[in-house]
Design a protein around this motif. Structure first.
Motif, PDB file in Angstrom:
ATOM      1  N   GLY A 642       0.832  -1.197   0.000  1.00 21.91           N
ATOM      2  CA  GLY A 642       0.000   0.000   0.000  1.00 21.91           C
ATOM      3  C   GLY A 642       0.862   1.241   0.000  1.00 21.91           C
ATOM      4  N   ALA A 643       0.210   2.390  -0.166  1.00 23.20           N
ATOM      5  CA  ALA A 643       0.916   3.663  -0.206  1.00 23.20           C
ATOM      6  C   ALA A 643       1.509   3.979   1.161  1.00 23.20           C
ATOM      7  CB  ALA A 643      -0.055   4.769  -0.629  1.00 23.20           C
ATOM      8  N   PRO A 644       2.593   4.746   1.199  1.00 21.70           N
ATOM      9  CA  PRO A 644       3.166   5.143   2.497  1.00 21.70           C
ATOM     10  C   PRO A 644       2.140   5.799   3.411  1.00 21.70           C
ATOM     11  CG  PRO A 644       4.649   5.710   0.708  1.00 21.70           C
ATOM     12  CD  PRO A 644       3.401   5.217   0.068  1.00 21.70           C
ATOM     13  N   ALA A 645       1.284   6.666   2.856  1.00 25.59           N
ATOM     14  CA  ALA A 645       0.291   7.347   3.686  1.00 25.59           C
ATOM     15  C   ALA A 645      -0.693   6.350   4.286  1.00 25.59           C
ATOM     16  CB  ALA A 645      -0.454   8.391   2.861  1.00 25.59           C
ATOM     17  N   GLU A 646      -1.049   5.308   3.531  1.00 22.86           N
ATOM     18  CA  GLU A 646      -1.972   4.299   4.049  1.00 22.86           C
ATOM     19  C   GLU A 646      -1.332   3.510   5.184  1.00 22.86           C
ATOM     20  OE1 GLU A 646      -2.881   2.040   0.619  1.00 22.86           O
ATOM     21  OE2 GLU A 646      -3.809   3.710  -0.445  1.00 22.86           O
ATOM     22  N   VAL A 647      -0.067   3.124   5.019  1.00 19.27           N
ATOM     23  CA  VAL A 647       0.633   2.370   6.064  1.00 19.27           C
ATOM     24  C   VAL A 647       0.741   3.210   7.331  1.00 19.27           C
ATOM     25  CG1 VAL A 647       2.817   1.289   6.692  1.00 19.27           C
ATOM     26  CG2 VAL A 647       1.900   0.990   4.390  1.00 19.27           C
ATOM     27  N   GLY A 649      -1.082   5.786   8.195  1.00 22.17           N
ATOM     28  CA  GLY A 649      -2.420   6.006   8.760  1.00 22.17           C
ATOM     29  C   GLY A 649      -2.903   4.809   9.552  1.00 22.17           C
ATOM     30  N   ALA A 650      -2.675   3.590   9.043  1.00 20.02           N
ATOM     31  CA  ALA A 650      -3.104   2.389   9.757  1.00 20.02           C
ATOM     32  C   ALA A 650      -2.343   2.224  11.063  1.00 20.02           C
ATOM     33  CB  ALA A 650      -2.904   1.165   8.862  1.00 20.02           C
ATOM     34  N   LEU A 651      -1.029   2.477  11.041  1.00 21.29           N
ATOM     35  CA  LEU A 651      -0.227   2.346  12.261  1.00 21.29           C
ATOM     36  C   LEU A 651      -0.673   3.352  13.320  1.00 21.29           C
ATOM     37  CD1 LEU A 651       3.303   1.939  10.628  1.00 21.29           C
ATOM     38  CD2 LEU A 651       1.991   0.148  11.758  1.00 21.29           C
ATOM     39  N   GLU A 652      -0.878   4.593  12.896  1.00 20.27           N
ATOM     40  CA  GLU A 652      -1.266   5.621  13.864  1.00 20.27           C
ATOM     41  C   GLU A 652      -2.676   5.388  14.385  1.00 20.27           C
ATOM     42  OE1 GLU A 652       1.598   9.239  12.205  1.00 20.27           O
ATOM     43  OE2 GLU A 652      -0.562   9.286  11.816  1.00 20.27           O
ATOM     44  N   ALA A 653      -3.582   4.921  13.540  1.00 25.27           N
ATOM     45  CA  ALA A 653      -4.934   4.613  14.013  1.00 25.27           C
ATOM     46  C   ALA A 653      -4.915   3.477  15.025  1.00 25.27           C
ATOM     47  CB  ALA A 653      -5.825   4.256  12.825  1.00 25.27           C
ATOM     48  N   ALA A 654      -4.059   2.473  14.790  1.00 21.58           N
ATOM     49  CA  ALA A 654      -3.961   1.365  15.745  1.00 21.58           C
ATOM     50  C   ALA A 654      -3.442   1.849  17.090  1.00 21.58           C
ATOM     51  CB  ALA A 654      -3.039   0.280  15.186  1.00 21.58           C
ATOM     52  N   VAL A 655      -2.490   2.776  17.069  1.00 25.32           N
ATOM     53  CA  VAL A 655      -1.976   3.319  18.334  1.00 25.32           C
ATOM     54  C   VAL A 655      -3.068   4.115  19.049  1.00 25.32           C
ATOM     55  CG1 VAL A 655      -0.331   4.963  19.332  1.00 25.32           C
ATOM     56  CG2 VAL A 655       0.417   3.364  17.546  1.00 25.32           C
ATOM     57  N   ARG A 656      -3.789   4.949  18.308  1.00 27.78           N
ATOM     58  CA  ARG A 656      -4.835   5.769  18.909  1.00 27.78           C
ATOM     59  C   ARG A 656      -5.965   4.920  19.490  1.00 27.78           C
ATOM     60  NH1 ARG A 656      -6.986   9.556  14.419  1.00 27.78           N
ATOM     61  NH2 ARG A 656      -8.343  10.227  16.141  1.00 27.78           N
ATOM     62  N   ALA A 657      -6.285   3.815  18.825  1.00 27.20           N
ATOM     63  CA  ALA A 657      -7.432   3.009  19.241  1.00 27.20           C
ATOM     64  C   ALA A 657      -7.099   1.998  20.319  1.00 27.20           C
ATOM     65  CB  ALA A 657      -8.004   2.278  18.023  1.00 27.20           C
ATOM     66  N   ALA A 658      -5.830   1.825  20.648  1.00 25.45           N
ATOM     67  CA  ALA A 658      -5.456   0.833  21.656  1.00 25.45           C
ATOM     68  C   ALA A 658      -6.102   1.189  22.987  1.00 25.45           C
ATOM     69  CB  ALA A 658      -3.943   0.778  21.804  1.00 25.45           C
ATOM     70  N   PRO A 659      -6.571   0.206  23.745  1.00 26.29           N
ATOM     71  CA  PRO A 659      -7.270   0.492  25.017  1.00 26.29           C
ATOM     72  C   PRO A 659      -6.325   1.067  26.058  1.00 26.29           C
ATOM     73  CG  PRO A 659      -6.890  -1.862  24.780  1.00 26.29           C
ATOM     74  CD  PRO A 659      -6.515  -1.242  23.475  1.00 26.29           C
ATOM     75  N   ASP A 660      -6.882   1.890  26.932  1.00 25.64           N
ATOM     76  CA  ASP A 660      -6.108   2.455  28.036  1.00 25.64           C
ATOM     77  C   ASP A 660      -5.907   1.409  29.120  1.00 25.64           C
ATOM     78  OD1 ASP A 660      -5.928   4.985  26.872  1.00 25.64           O
ATOM     79  OD2 ASP A 660      -7.944   5.502  27.595  1.00 25.64           O
ATOM     80  N   ASP A 689      -0.723  15.555  10.716  1.00 25.01           N
ATOM     81  CA  ASP A 689      -2.119  15.969  10.856  1.00 25.01           C
ATOM     82  C   ASP A 689      -2.578  15.651  12.266  1.00 25.01           C
ATOM     83  OD1 ASP A 689      -2.328  13.223  10.868  1.00 25.01           O
ATOM     84  OD2 ASP A 689      -3.195  13.093   8.863  1.00 25.01           O
ATOM     85  N   GLU A 690      -3.898  15.813  12.496  1.00 21.68           N
ATOM     86  CA  GLU A 690      -4.423  15.555  13.840  1.00 21.68           C
ATOM     87  C   GLU A 690      -4.222  14.116  14.254  1.00 21.68           C
ATOM     88  OE1 GLU A 690      -7.702  14.799  10.862  1.00 21.68           O
ATOM     89  OE2 GLU A 690      -6.163  16.338  11.194  1.00 21.68           O
ATOM     90  N   GLY A 691      -4.178  13.206  13.296  1.00 24.23           N
ATOM     91  CA  GLY A 691      -3.947  11.805  13.618  1.00 24.23           C
ATOM     92  C   GLY A 691      -2.576  11.575  14.203  1.00 24.23           C
ATOM     93  N   TYR A 692      -1.566  12.275  13.688  1.00 25.36           N
ATOM     94  CA  TYR A 692      -0.214  12.133  14.220  1.00 25.36           C
ATOM     95  C   TYR A 692      -0.160  12.609  15.663  1.00 25.36           C
ATOM     96  CZ  TYR A 692       4.661  13.216  15.155  1.00 25.36           C
ATOM     97  OH  TYR A 692       5.897  13.303  15.753  1.00 25.36           O
ATOM     98  N   GLU A 693      -0.719  13.782  15.906  1.00 23.19           N
ATOM     99  CA  GLU A 693      -0.656  14.325  17.268  1.00 23.19           C
ATOM    100  C   GLU A 693      -1.413  13.433  18.243  1.00 23.19           C
ATOM    101  OE1 GLU A 693       1.215  16.666  18.310  1.00 23.19           O
ATOM    102  OE2 GLU A 693       1.958  17.166  16.309  1.00 23.19           O
ATOM    103  N   ALA A 694      -2.575  12.926  17.828  1.00 22.24           N
ATOM    104  CA  ALA A 694      -3.339  12.057  18.724  1.00 22.24           C
ATOM    105  C   ALA A 694      -2.579  10.762  19.002  1.00 22.24           C
ATOM    106  CB  ALA A 694      -4.704  11.750  18.103  1.00 22.24           C
TER     107      ALA A 694
END
Length: 842
Positions: A642-647, A649-660, A689-694
């Motif tokens: 996949g594209a670098p942005a897709e990879v 985005g998926a990695l950062e979303a997984a980090v953001r969604a991980a349970p506390d 973007d906001e995803g990186y900061e989150a």
């Protein structure tokens, strides 16, 4: 064994005092073993011109030596050497053999019989003898049958040949001799045998000047440019002196070959690789010579289809011609790409035959025209293949391997003013260029054609009909195809600018593209795709109303055009806008896009939609479901690329969604995944973007940021974002180099990870059970009772046939129900259905 070697006839076999064969220990041992094996009666030492076949053979003969005989007198038993370099016919060859066997002046005494294998058979008789036929390249084909008969008549005879061509007889055993291995890029040049040979052959007056590290690096690069070919290395090394190693390296990269003086007692064919090739050309057929000249225009490896098209041959003819050139050591194996064998011309061989091609302007123009046409067709096939699940991996491997040839074809098209074709070639490869992170280089190439096409359009007026009063004959009026190519190129340039965060450049390109599509009309389908990019641009600029209106219009247009891929892109923008506004139905466009793409059968297209689904669910406060979507996206990206942005985005979303509330080990894992995503983002210059900061806030929650340094689980930079099990190995950039240079990463990041390593690390942690996830997945409520039954039996591990028997249904009915289950549950496989059902049960 007795060795009969006339050194006056073989002066080129003498090595300089103190010199030795470098890196040939394995070949020497193997040749010695074969000579000691009485079962080996016909042995051919073969390999490319200049590889050192004769030197190897005579080094082994010297080691196994015995009493030397006298030229012109046959020893009772031992070794007889006949040099066939100066002969070109069957009769002359057997004259030379008879003379070496002790027949005296065979030409004068028995002109009719000495030039025949019967004379050699009579001279050998029943003796045990090793007959060495050195430099047999020109006569090997005509001696093959004679040697088979001679071995049958003389049971004590064994024959050893040195030749680029094999005899192609049943009794023959081959010992291929390959060029010397060269130093790995970034490795220690001092440990390379090719570098050692170079140093050994540098003139004594200059040898001490080239032993420091900077010169050794240049020498290692020179040896790599020369493909480790010993003769080429020796010739180039002798040029060191008035010319520095750096200047020699630059000359080789320009296609120039050094022509220094060689020792006066060395034959012309051993004074340079071109000399050796020119001597061997007499053994080529006219068709083989023509094909070599045509193949010399290739910059990379060659496959059967390339031989067909550049040689203008049928498949059968191409197979025969290709096999003949391999057997004559003019093409060498280059491994396999996507399972298919590849071949290549050594650099010195390519330069030689390219020089021959330049002597005929007509033939040269025709060869390059065939090359350009081949890569236009290659790009068109790649554009189709990259969308086919069973072909995608093959094309993702082929495209980067062929980039130097693609680049050459595009430049030739641009030089010839064929800018519309250049645009089509580049855009057909957009998917692969995106996956491999090559869009920055491709954007520069595309910009040249955009400028040329825009100049033509401005000159000839908006309708292309000469409204500006252009003088007739002052140029070519751009046709509708060229205008469409310009519109598509501007649309691509806008998308690529948007991907790197250049909003001003994206706005300019997309606005011009939209205006052109308005002129071209709805029959050209690029307009809605430009609208999607403009909707995303408005969303990123914070203009939600404009973004939503554009996205909704694009969805309608693309649905009407039956373009589910394009419509999925529009729905992604629409869902992100709705989520930002807090709409509870924000994910509905994405669920529709997933269903459409699954029906289309393009699993690789699901990943970007799943990444946005994870983001939308995070915006809606459903972290558990967001993590599941991010994890599925990562699995697809690992499998299909996949594209670098897709990879990222998926990695950062997984980090953001991980349970506390995870333990320290899980928190370290989150930081590790975020660090990998950050390295990829910064290496490919993706805007934050906001995803990186989150993701950064989530990764550092409760854990101090580790010190910068070597990234965990990474390799050398840059292995390439497209890597997955089917796409392995280093890939060249559009311009032949890493866009940012090896090791250059902002923000103190030590090394750039590959997408494969980053995704593997991210998926290495077990999928968590988020605390806020409902006990039963809400998607299960959408199943009918029968579909519930089938989902539960799938979770028990039953096959379709077993389910059909248990429920007394046809197997085809079970398949249809299961497809509906997977669609409703958004599952790409039975494994994912099992996870959802088991989650409810436990």
């Amino acid at each position: 064994m007795t060795q009969l070697i006339d050194r006056r006839v073989h002066p080129e076999l003498r090595l300089p005092r103190g010199a030795r064969l470098h890196g040939r220990e394995q070949e020497i041992a193997e040749l010695t073993r074969l000579l000691d094996d009485p079962g080996v009666r016909l042995l051919t030492v073969t390999g490319p011109a200049g590889v050192g076949k004769s030197a190897l053979v005579h080094a082994v003969l010297a080691r196994t030596g015995g009493a030397a005989g006298t030229a012109g007198r046959a020893p009772a038993a031992g070794t007889v050497v006949a040099d066939l370099a100066a002969v070109g016919t069957r009769t002359a060859a057997w004259h030379a053999v008879a003379t070496a066997l002790g027949a005296g002046d065979a030409r004068a005494g028995h002109p009719d019989t000495a030039g025949h294998p019967d004379t050699a058979a009579a001279l050998i008789g029943g003796r045990e003898l090793l007959l060495v036929l050195d430099n047999a390249d020109l006569v090997a084909p005509v001696l093959a049958a004679d040697l088979a008969v001679l071995l049958d008549r003389c049971p004590g005879l064994r024959t050893l040949l040195t030749s680029r061509s094999s005899l192609n007889v049943y009794a023959e055993q081959l010992l291929p001799v390959a060029p010397l291995p060269v130093a790995a890029r970034g490795g220690d040049p001092a440990g390379s045998v090719a570098v050692q040979l170079f140093l050994d052959r540098v003139g004594a007056h200059y040898r001490d000047d080239v032993r420091h590290s900077g010169e050794l690096r240049n020498i290692a690069e020179i040896c790599a440019e020369l493909d480790g070919l010993p003769l080429a290395i020796e010739v180039t090394a002798r040029a060191v002196g008035a010319v520095s190693t750096g200047a020699l390296l630059e000359a080789l990269r320009r296609g120039e070959y050094p022509c220094p003086g060689r020792p006066l007692d060395v034959p012309a064919r051993h004074q340079s690789v071109p000399g050796a090739l020119a001597w061997g050309d007499r053994a080529l057929t006219a068709g083989e010579g023509t094909l070599l000249r045509r193949l010399s225009v290739c910059e990379t490896s060659i496959d059967l289809l390339t031989v067909q098209r550049l040689g203008d041959l049928s498949r059968g003819q191409a197979m025969c011609r290709l096999d003949a050139l391999v057997r004559k050591s003019l093409l060498v194996g280059a491994g396999r790409v996507a399972g298919e064998p590849e071949f290549r011309l050594l650099g010195a061989v390519r330069r030689y035959y390219r020089g021959q091609l330049a002597r005929s302007p007509e033939e040269r123009a025709a060869a390059y025209a065939r090359h350009t046409d081949h890569y236009l067709r290659f790009a068109a096939a790649a554009g189709q293949g990259l969308r086919a699940p069973d072909e995608r991996a093959r094309w993702l491997a082929l495209v980067p391997a062929r980039m130097p040839d693609v680049r050459a074809a595009v430049r030739r098209l641009q030089r010839d003013g064929r800018h519309a074709e250049a645009v089509r070639l580049v855009l057909a490869l957009e998917e692969a260029l995106t996956v491999h992170g090559l869009l920055p280089e491709a954007a520069g190439v595309l910009a040249r054609s955009i400028a040329a096409l825009e100049t033509a359009v401005r000159r000839d007026g908006p309708a292309g009909d000469g409204e500006t009063g252009r003088t007739p004959g002052a140029g070519t009026v751009p046709d509708e195809g060229e205008r469409a190519a310009l519109a598509d190129a501007l649309g691509a340039a806008g998308r690529w600018a948007l991907a790197r965060g250049d909003h001003r450049g994206a706005e300019a390109a997309l606005t011009r593209a939209a205006a052109l599509h308005d002129v071209l009309g709805p029959e050209h389908h690029g307009g809605p795709l430009v609208a999607v990019a403009r909707a995303e641009l408005a969303r990123q600029a914070g203009d939600a109303g404009t973004a939503q209106a554009r996205a909704q219009r694009a969805v309608a247009d693309l649905d009407a055009a039956r373009d589910p891929r394009g419509a999925a892109g529009a729905r992604r923008v629409l869902a992100r806008v709705r989520a930002a506004r807090g709409a509870p139905d924000a994910e509905e466009p994405l669920l529709r896009a997933l269903a459409d793409l699954r029906a289309l059968g393009e699993p690789h297209a699901l990943a970007p939609v799943l990444v946005d689904l994870a983001r939308v669910r995070l915006d809606l406060g459903r972290a558990g479901e967001a993590y599941a979507a991010a994890r599925e996206a990562m699995e697809l990206l690992l499998l299909h690329g996949g594209a670098p942005a897709e990879v990222v985005g998926a990695l950062e979303a997984a980090v953001r969604a991980a349970p506390d509330g995870g333990d320290a080990a899980r928190q370290r894992h989150l930081w590790r995944v975020f660090t990998l995503a950050r390295a990829l983002r910064e290496h490919h210059r993706l805007p934050r973007d906001e995803g990186y900061e989150a993701a950064r806030r989530r990764a550092t929650a409760g854990a101090p940021e580790p010190a910068a340094g070597r990234l965990p689980g990474t390799g050398e930079c840059p292995p390439g974002l497209g890597e997955h099990p089917a796409v392995a190995g280093e890939h060249p950039a559009w311009a032949g180099e890493c866009p940012e240079g090896p090791g250059e990463h902002p923000a103190g990041i030590g090394e750039c990870p590959s997408a494969q390593s980053a995704l593997t690390v991210a998926l290495s942690a077990p999928e968590p059970e988020p605390a806020d996830e409902p006990h039963e997945d809400p998607r299960l409520a959408g199943l009918t009772p029968r579909q519930h039954q089938i989902a539960e039996l799938v979770a028990e591990g039953m096959t379709n046939r077993q389910i059909a028997r248990a429920l007394e249904l046809s197997e085809w009915t079970v398949v249809n129900h299961l497809r509906q289950v997977m669609t409703k549950l958004e599952c790409p496989s039975r494994v994912h259905v099992t996870r959802i059902v088991q989650r409810r049960a436990g």
